[in-house]
Design a protein around this motif. Structure first.
Motif, PDB file in Angstrom:
ATOM      1  N   LEU A  74       3.648   2.784   9.539  1.00 48.68           N
ATOM      2  CA  LEU A  74       3.231   1.802   8.529  1.00 48.68           C
ATOM      3  C   LEU A  74       1.727   1.554   8.447  1.00 48.68           C
ATOM      4  CD1 LEU A  74       6.027  -0.895   8.618  1.00 48.68           C
ATOM      5  CD2 LEU A  74       5.503   0.726   6.790  1.00 48.68           C
ATOM      6  N   PRO A  75       1.015   1.365   9.548  1.00 48.54           N
ATOM      7  CA  PRO A  75      -0.415   1.046   9.424  1.00 48.54           C
ATOM      8  C   PRO A  75      -1.289   2.203   8.946  1.00 48.54           C
ATOM      9  CG  PRO A  75       0.433   0.321  11.539  1.00 48.54           C
ATOM     10  CD  PRO A  75       1.474   1.177  10.908  1.00 48.54           C
ATOM     11  N   ARG A  76      -0.755   3.420   8.944  1.00 48.68           N
ATOM     12  CA  ARG A  76      -1.561   4.551   8.473  1.00 48.68           C
ATOM     13  C   ARG A  76      -1.943   4.348   7.023  1.00 48.68           C
ATOM     14  NH1 ARG A  76       2.408   9.128   9.812  1.00 48.68           N
ATOM     15  NH2 ARG A  76       2.913   8.509  11.923  1.00 48.68           N
ATOM     16  N   LYS A  77      -3.172   4.634   6.726  1.00 51.20           N
ATOM     17  CA  LYS A  77      -3.639   4.535   5.341  1.00 51.20           C
ATOM     18  C   LYS A  77      -3.018   5.654   4.515  1.00 51.20           C
ATOM     19  CE  LYS A  77      -6.748   1.260   5.739  1.00 51.20           C
ATOM     20  NZ  LYS A  77      -6.512  -0.023   5.226  1.00 51.20           N
ATOM     21  N   ARG A  78      -2.591   5.288   3.336  1.00 52.31           N
ATOM     22  CA  ARG A  78      -2.046   6.284   2.416  1.00 52.31           C
ATOM     23  C   ARG A  78      -3.203   7.021   1.771  1.00 52.31           C
ATOM     24  NH1 ARG A  78       1.489   4.469  -2.627  1.00 52.31           N
ATOM     25  NH2 ARG A  78      -0.491   4.461  -3.651  1.00 52.31           N
ATOM     26  N   ARG A  79      -3.134   8.324   1.808  1.00 47.74           N
ATOM     27  CA  ARG A  79      -4.170   9.115   1.143  1.00 47.74           C
ATOM     28  C   ARG A  79      -3.995   8.997  -0.357  1.00 47.74           C
ATOM     29  NH1 ARG A  79      -3.818  14.933   3.526  1.00 47.74           N
ATOM     30  NH2 ARG A  79      -4.860  15.272   1.545  1.00 47.74           N
ATOM     31  N   GLN A  80      -5.094   8.966  -1.058  1.00 52.99           N
ATOM     32  CA  GLN A  80      -5.045   8.822  -2.512  1.00 52.99           C
ATOM     33  C   GLN A  80      -4.299   9.964  -3.181  1.00 52.99           C
ATOM     34  OE1 GLN A  80      -5.799   6.177  -4.025  1.00 52.99           O
ATOM     35  NE2 GLN A  80      -6.896   5.142  -2.402  1.00 52.99           N
ATOM     36  N   ASP A  81      -4.405  11.168  -2.618  1.00 48.92           N
ATOM     37  CA  ASP A  81      -3.790  12.330  -3.258  1.00 48.92           C
ATOM     38  C   ASP A  81      -2.368  12.591  -2.773  1.00 48.92           C
ATOM     39  OD1 ASP A  81      -4.677  13.017  -0.718  1.00 48.92           O
ATOM     40  OD2 ASP A  81      -5.025  15.105  -1.262  1.00 48.92           O
ATOM     41  N   ARG A  82      -1.897  11.785  -1.804  1.00 46.45           N
ATOM     42  CA  ARG A  82      -0.568  12.054  -1.272  1.00 46.45           C
ATOM     43  C   ARG A  82       0.036  10.778  -0.695  1.00 46.45           C
ATOM     44  NH1 ARG A  82      -0.313  15.207   3.702  1.00 46.45           N
ATOM     45  NH2 ARG A  82       1.787  14.818   4.316  1.00 46.45           N
ATOM     46  N   ASP A  83       1.232  10.472  -1.094  1.00 53.76           N
ATOM     47  CA  ASP A  83       1.934   9.299  -0.602  1.00 53.76           C
ATOM     48  C   ASP A  83       2.582   9.644   0.741  1.00 53.76           C
ATOM     49  OD1 ASP A  83       3.487   7.071  -0.212  1.00 53.76           O
ATOM     50  OD2 ASP A  83       4.554   7.204  -2.111  1.00 53.76           O
ATOM     51  N   ILE A  84       2.538   8.708   1.691  1.00 57.36           N
ATOM     52  CA  ILE A  84       3.163   8.942   2.992  1.00 57.36           C
ATOM     53  C   ILE A  84       4.690   8.924   2.888  1.00 57.36           C
ATOM     54  CG2 ILE A  84       3.186   6.519   3.716  1.00 57.36           C
ATOM     55  CD1 ILE A  84       2.564   7.465   6.535  1.00 57.36           C
ATOM     56  N   SER A  85       5.225   8.225   1.916  1.00 57.24           N
ATOM     57  CA  SER A  85       6.661   8.006   1.831  1.00 57.24           C
ATOM     58  C   SER A  85       7.520   9.262   1.875  1.00 57.24           C
ATOM     59  CB  SER A  85       6.996   7.184   0.582  1.00 57.24           C
ATOM     60  OG  SER A  85       6.380   5.934   0.679  1.00 57.24           O
ATOM     61  N   PRO A  86       7.171  10.362   1.190  1.00 55.72           N
ATOM     62  CA  PRO A  86       8.050  11.520   1.251  1.00 55.72           C
ATOM     63  C   PRO A  86       8.220  12.107   2.655  1.00 55.72           C
ATOM     64  CG  PRO A  86       6.584  11.708  -0.608  1.00 55.72           C
ATOM     65  CD  PRO A  86       6.126  10.528   0.212  1.00 55.72           C
ATOM     66  N   GLU A  87       7.265  11.888   3.567  1.00 55.97           N
ATOM     67  CA  GLU A  87       7.379  12.420   4.915  1.00 55.97           C
ATOM     68  C   GLU A  87       8.339  11.615   5.778  1.00 55.97           C
ATOM     69  OE1 GLU A  87       3.526  12.674   6.633  1.00 55.97           O
ATOM     70  OE2 GLU A  87       2.711  13.756   4.937  1.00 55.97           O
ATOM     71  N   LEU A  88       8.494  10.347   5.534  1.00 54.10           N
ATOM     72  CA  LEU A  88       9.232   9.484   6.438  1.00 54.10           C
ATOM     73  C   LEU A  88      10.745   9.706   6.480  1.00 54.10           C
ATOM     74  CD1 LEU A  88       7.235   6.186   5.967  1.00 54.10           C
ATOM     75  CD2 LEU A  88       7.057   7.832   7.816  1.00 54.10           C
ATOM     76  N   PRO A  89      11.443   9.980   5.395  1.00 56.22           N
ATOM     77  CA  PRO A  89      12.901  10.096   5.495  1.00 56.22           C
ATOM     78  C   PRO A  89      13.392  11.160   6.471  1.00 56.22           C
ATOM     79  CG  PRO A  89      12.271   9.868   3.216  1.00 56.22           C
ATOM     80  CD  PRO A  89      11.004  10.010   4.016  1.00 56.22           C
ATOM     81  N   ASP A 108       0.817  -1.216   0.000  1.00 49.48           N
ATOM     82  CA  ASP A 108       0.000   0.000   0.000  1.00 49.48           C
ATOM     83  C   ASP A 108       0.853   1.268   0.000  1.00 49.48           C
ATOM     84  OD1 ASP A 108      -2.316  -1.476  -0.010  1.00 49.48           O
ATOM     85  OD2 ASP A 108      -2.739  -1.195   2.126  1.00 49.48           O
ATOM     86  N   HIS A 109       2.049   1.154   0.558  1.00 51.14           N
ATOM     87  CA  HIS A 109       2.971   2.302   0.604  1.00 51.14           C
ATOM     88  C   HIS A 109       4.025   2.229  -0.502  1.00 51.14           C
ATOM     89  CE1 HIS A 109       1.459   4.089   4.269  1.00 51.14           C
ATOM     90  NE2 HIS A 109       1.451   2.902   4.827  1.00 51.14           N
ATOM     91  N   ASP A 110       3.844   1.323  -1.453  1.00 49.15           N
ATOM     92  CA  ASP A 110       4.802   1.117  -2.545  1.00 49.15           C
ATOM     93  C   ASP A 110       6.206   0.799  -2.038  1.00 49.15           C
ATOM     94  OD1 ASP A 110       2.936   1.514  -4.582  1.00 49.15           O
ATOM     95  OD2 ASP A 110       3.183   3.691  -4.484  1.00 49.15           O
ATOM     96  N   ILE A 111       6.268   0.033  -0.960  1.00 45.99           N
ATOM     97  CA  ILE A 111       7.560  -0.377  -0.404  1.00 45.99           C
ATOM     98  C   ILE A 111       7.829  -1.816  -0.821  1.00 45.99           C
ATOM     99  CG2 ILE A 111       8.848  -0.841   1.719  1.00 45.99           C
ATOM    100  CD1 ILE A 111       7.220   1.383   3.067  1.00 45.99           C
ATOM    101  N   GLU A 112       8.934  -2.014  -1.513  1.00 47.87           N
ATOM    102  CA  GLU A 112       9.368  -3.352  -1.912  1.00 47.87           C
ATOM    103  C   GLU A 112      10.683  -3.728  -1.229  1.00 47.87           C
ATOM    104  OE1 GLU A 112       7.642  -3.342  -6.486  1.00 47.87           O
ATOM    105  OE2 GLU A 112       9.774  -2.992  -6.149  1.00 47.87           O
TER     106      GLU A 112
END
Length: 139
Positions: free
Chosen positions: A106-121, A82-86
């Motif tokens: 990780l369990p947070r739902k990804r919003r359709q208009d915004r990926d959570i990934s850019p916030e995490l680094p 769901d977070h496009d993590i491979e």
């Protein structure tokens, strides 16, 4: 080493499941993260980093696929997908807080208009993640 990594993966999945059920201050969640972190630190005593990948909904490390964890990791693999993590890389300098922050996100739902990934680094400097990419040997 494979057994230690298998234990870490199992504890990581348990931690993600615990954060879905309990608050971040609950003793069950705290213990799950503590266990995962202790096992990860043990693995990282022997390696500079631990890189795991998700291939066809299976967790892999180097040339090993952890088929025996298949039932336990199905929901975990779905969360990562769901977070496009491979691919996830845990670096030797990881802190307990780094791991806890990652698990909680990780369990947070990804919003359709915004990926959570850019916030995490920014908040998790010793964990990298993304897609699995092939090396280009043509050059």
């Amino acid at each position: 080493m494979r057994k230690k990594i298998g234990s870490f993966l199992s504890e990581l999945v348990s931690s993600v499941q615990a954060v879905k059920l309990y608050s971040q201050d609950h003793p069950q969640f705290t213990q799950a993260v503590d266990d995962a972190f202790a096992t990860l630190r043990d693995v990282l005593k022997e390696k500079n980093e631990l890189v795991i990948g998700i291939v066809n909904n299976e967790i892999a490390w180097e040339n090993d696929i952890f088929f025996e964890l298949n039932q336990k990791i199905k929901s975990f693999a779905r969360i990562l997908k769901d977070h496009d993590i491979e691919r996830i890389c845990f670096q030797k300098s990881i802190s307990h807080q780094d791991l806890k922050t990652f698990i909680c996100a990780l369990p947070r739902k990804r919003r359709q208009d915004r990926d959570i990934s850019p916030e995490l680094p920014e908040s998790i400097p010793h964990i990298r993640w993304g897609k699995i990419t092939a090396l280009d040997h043509s050059q």
